[in-house]
Scaffold this motif. Sequence first.
Motif, mmCIF file in Angstrom:
data_model
loop_
_atom_site.group_PDB
_atom_site.id
_atom_site.type_symbol
_atom_site.label_atom_id
_atom_site.label_comp_id
_atom_site.label_asym_id
_atom_site.label_seq_id
_atom_site.Cartn_x
_atom_site.Cartn_y
_atom_site.Cartn_z
ATOM 1 N N ILE A 214 45.042 29.778 35.515
ATOM 2 C CA ILE A 214 44.321 30.882 34.898
ATOM 3 C C ILE A 214 43.382 31.489 35.940
ATOM 4 N N CYS A 215 43.575 32.757 36.267
ATOM 5 C CA CYS A 215 42.784 33.445 37.290
ATOM 6 C C CYS A 215 42.001 34.580 36.646
ATOM 7 N N PRO A 216 40.709 34.698 36.930
ATOM 8 C CA PRO A 216 39.925 35.798 36.363
ATOM 9 C C PRO A 216 40.467 37.174 36.718
ATOM 10 N N ASP A 217 41.012 37.324 37.932
ATOM 11 C CA ASP A 217 41.573 38.604 38.362
ATOM 12 C C ASP A 217 42.841 38.334 39.176
ATOM 13 N N PRO A 218 43.985 38.256 38.500
ATOM 14 C CA PRO A 218 45.242 37.929 39.203
ATOM 15 C C PRO A 218 45.623 38.936 40.271
ATOM 16 N N ASN A 219 45.063 40.155 40.226
ATOM 17 C CA ASN A 219 45.426 41.190 41.189
ATOM 18 C C ASN A 219 44.589 41.159 42.468
ATOM 19 N N ASN A 220 43.526 40.355 42.474
ATOM 20 C CA ASN A 220 42.680 40.232 43.659
ATOM 21 C C ASN A 220 43.225 39.094 44.517
ATOM 22 N N LEU A 221 44.025 39.424 45.498
ATOM 23 C CA LEU A 221 44.718 38.393 46.276
ATOM 24 C C LEU A 221 43.798 37.635 47.220
ATOM 25 N N ALA A 222 42.581 38.138 47.436
ATOM 26 C CA ALA A 222 41.639 37.448 48.335
ATOM 27 C C ALA A 222 40.927 36.302 47.641
ATOM 28 N N THR A 223 40.567 36.498 46.368
ATOM 29 C CA THR A 223 39.796 35.461 45.648
ATOM 30 C C THR A 223 40.352 35.159 44.267
ATOM 31 N N TYR A 224 41.321 35.932 43.806
ATOM 32 C CA TYR A 224 41.849 35.851 42.431
ATOM 33 C C TYR A 224 40.734 35.922 41.392
ATOM 34 N N GLY A 225 39.603 36.518 41.790
ATOM 35 C CA GLY A 225 38.529 36.752 40.848
ATOM 36 C C GLY A 225 37.620 35.574 40.585
ATOM 37 N N PHE A 226 37.824 34.458 41.283
ATOM 38 C CA PHE A 226 36.937 33.308 41.058
ATOM 39 C C PHE A 226 35.538 33.657 41.570
ATOM 40 N N PRO A 227 34.501 33.484 40.747
ATOM 41 C CA PRO A 227 33.161 33.924 41.142
ATOM 42 C C PRO A 227 32.465 33.013 42.145
ATOM 43 N N ASN A 228 32.973 31.787 42.312
ATOM 44 C CA ASN A 228 32.400 30.865 43.292
ATOM 45 C C ASN A 228 33.416 29.775 43.602
ATOM 46 N N TRP A 229 33.079 28.973 44.607
ATOM 47 C CA TRP A 229 33.986 27.904 45.033
ATOM 48 C C TRP A 229 34.277 26.916 43.904
ATOM 49 N N ASP A 230 33.253 26.528 43.142
ATOM 50 C CA ASP A 230 33.449 25.502 42.123
ATOM 51 C C ASP A 230 34.374 25.977 41.011
ATOM 52 N N LYS A 231 34.303 27.256 40.643
ATOM 53 C CA LYS A 231 35.203 27.772 39.609
ATOM 54 C C LYS A 231 36.653 27.732 40.090
ATOM 55 N N PHE A 232 36.855 28.000 41.367
ATOM 56 C CA PHE A 232 38.201 27.843 41.940
ATOM 57 C C PHE A 232 38.633 26.390 41.895
#
Length: 457
Positions: A214-232
């Motif tokens: 589950i990605c917050p922003d599947p279209n953002n290929l740099a971070t996939y929308g994760f707001p911080n390292w821990d959420k990733f």
Amino acid sequence: MKESPISPAFRALLDDDRYHNHRLGYWLPKDRRIIVAWVKQLMSRVRDGPKTQLDPTLVELQNLVSNDAILQPLSENMFTEVPNIAPYNEDPEGNQELRSFEDMLNAFNVLLTQGPAWNDIANKVGLIGCPFNAVLDWPMATASGYMFFLYPSVNERLKAMLVQWEIFLTSSASTAVLPSWFSAPSGGLNFLLKMGNEDGLRPATSYTFPELYICPDPNNLATYGFPNWDKFFTRDFQPNIRPLVGQGDDSIIVHACESAPLQYPVANVQMSDNFMGKNQRYSLQDMMDQHSLAPSFAGGTVYQAFLSCLSYHQWHAPVSGTIVDTVLVPGTYYSQNIYQTFFGHWPSQPDPAGPTWSQPYIASVAARGLIFLQADNADIGLVCFIAIGMTDTSGCEIAVQKNQHVVKGQKMGMFHFGGSSYCLVFRPQAKLLCFSDPDQMPNFPVCSLLATVGKGK
């Protein structure tokens, strides 16, 4: 010489060359030379960059050591005791990468404001998933380092330092390293996909990252929308990616974590045993922090597995039942078994990845979370789940409460900022059958079949 507690399949991987190119869970690079290059690069940045004030947590550690007649010489000697021979001195100039306790503090100061990045050094792809551990890779294997990292006062200061790092890893600034994970081919994306698409004994799948997780922003290929390292790091699987085996069948026990077995299940575990010895026996009273329920497991069975940094880090209930108790246990952060150090190592060299070979030992000394679960199936009875933090990766969050009923496969908690290992402990009355074979595959999906239980008398 007695047999290693680690299963033969993993021993073969660990012993593949003099650099011990396989590191359990990929928390540190497969090739020791990558760590040498990474630490050298870090120390060049420390020595050549502008001088900055030490973080207050490091000042507290510095003051503790400088005012203690025992800790002060230990802090110096753990660097001078590293042998001046290959491979321990193999930076390009033939010197040790870290030369003093002051170097260590300055290196830690830099690391407190950066997340774990995927690194490509000297055309070798590697991961420094535990950067503080990488800095201490050899000093903690010295006689003085062994003693230093057992001191409770030292571990209190280290915990404060790691809490400070955790604050950074939950900040937006920590997303700076995420592009290194999601790039390909030199970044970590292909490795993340390979791990996520493994499906036990079944053929691997070919999902993309947003299809797996589950990605917050599947279209953002740099971070996939994760707001911080821990959420990733604590990301969720998409629904049905890891289906629950044995739903409605209380005789089936499932894997509580996405993990690979450390060793064969160990039976007839004792209340008190020499967990500091060469064979690292399990000692229930130490693993369970002297808990009043520990005697229930005397003579029982321990299953231990370790988690990959590339994988999923949440914990799921292995059986349906009622939570009897939960405990968070503080512990050591950079202690390893004495027989994996320079002065007592097994089999021929010290543990090249800090406490990696010491996982049965750290089940008794590391920071950990305990969940006691009374299974609905009386033939299983009381089970203890033990989440074991290791080195940098010591954040354990328990998400269930005493007297709460959970169903098999339900989330019970997670590792934050990393996670190393876990144990399931069963009573001797539980007749465990058909345990998964540790030599069959390197990684078991969470909620897949671990074992079945037979009927009691």
